[in-house]
Enzyme design. Structure first.
Site, PDB file in Angstrom:
ATOM      1  NE  ARG A  49      -3.390  -2.346   2.856  1.00 18.40           N
ATOM      2  CZ  ARG A  49      -4.066  -2.628   3.968  1.00 18.40           C
ATOM      3  NH1 ARG A  49      -3.946  -1.808   5.024  1.00 18.40           N
ATOM      4  NH2 ARG A  49      -4.843  -3.691   4.037  1.00 18.40           N
ATOM      5  CG  ASP A  51       1.502   6.347   2.937  1.00 14.58           C
ATOM      6  OD1 ASP A  51       0.633   5.486   3.177  1.00 14.58           O
ATOM      7  OD2 ASP A  51       2.478   6.557   3.686  1.00 14.58           O
ATOM      8  NE  ARG A 194       6.473  10.138   3.225  1.00 18.45           N
ATOM      9  CZ  ARG A 194       5.208  10.440   3.493  1.00 18.45           C
ATOM     10  NH1 ARG A 194       4.255   9.513   3.341  1.00 18.45           N
ATOM     11  NH2 ARG A 194       4.886  11.648   3.896  1.00 18.45           N
TER      12      ARG A 194
END
Length: 248
Positions: A49, A51, A194
């Site tokens: 998944r 973002d 990130r």
């Protein structure tokens, strides 16, 4: 019959991969397009998944249908109705127990940083205005391979059974005014890449050092790590599977 889709997408217009009630996602657009062509309700399972705003150069997904497909013709039809930001690269039949998420053995990401103001990369890379010590960032990145528990880089309130990941590669490439961080692992936690990039950038600014990074990892505390860099610089670049997954 079960099929694997290999696709790529520009994540800018989408609120991530996963279907959600009040925003457009890649999964929703893909499922609706497949359902239109096959005239049946089709559910799609992705390898992961991403973002909102994150891109994919390669992601895999699977779906089931009742018919044996002419994959070349079906790929053409599917690309014809999908929006410009989503492209099907390949369709392959797989054995019925194959799973795009659970059978993946590795995933790779890139994070792009630009050191100059560039209007053409505004949604494609993170504009960072200060100089960075890339050598220090690479030294720190190598330390990641010595650890497996990366709870310190995981988004809080996430439903996972383990925070363990095996990182096999983590390097910065310097292309003049463009920096690219490449990382591969068997799995990633939510927001992990990130947060790692944000922490390594703080090392590149000389705000943190290698000893700080080791202490952050051992703390298992997200608040100790660096900031989470913007989503638009992140790309899922590869998902790999065992060779026998296509043996049917």
């Amino acid at each position: 019959m079960k099929y694997f889709l290999e696709l790529s997408y520009n994540g800018t217009p989408y609120h991530g991969w996963q279907r959600q009630p009040n925003a457009t996602s890649v999964q929703e657009v893909l499922e609706d397009s497949l359902s239109t062509i096959l005239r049946d309700k089709i559910d799609v399972v992705g390898a992961g998944r991403t973002d909102a705003g994150v891109h994919a150069k390669q992601i895999m997904a699977h779906f089931d249908c009742r018919d044996i497909l002419d994959t070349d013709q079906f790929k053409y039809k599917l690309n014809a109705i999908l929006p410009a930001e989503i492209a099907i690269q390949n369709i392959r039949r797989v054995h019925q127990n194959a799973h795009a998420r659970f059978d993946a053995v590795s995933r790779s990401y890139e994070y792009h940083v630009t050191l100059i103001k560039d209007p053409f990369s505004i949604h494609k890379s993170y504009y960072f205005k200060k100089p960075l010590d890339v050598d220090l960032m690479n030294e720190a990145a190598k330390l990641l391979l010595n650890y497996t528990n990366f709870k310190c880089f995981s988004k809080s309130k996430t439903d996972v059974k383990t925070y363990n990941c095996t990182i096999t590669n983590a390097t910065w490439e310097n292309h003049g005014n463009q920096l690219v961080f490449k990382i591969s692992a068997n799995r990633f936690l939510r927001n992990m890449v990130r947060a790692i990039v944000g922490t390594l950038i703080e090392i590149g600014e000389h705000k943190l050092n290698n000893e700080d990074l080791i202490a952050i990892i051992k703390s298992e505390d997200r608040s100790q790590a660096g900031y989470s860099v913007p989503a638009h610089g992140l790309y899922l670049t590869a998902v790999t599977y065992p060779n026998d997954i296509y043996n049917i």
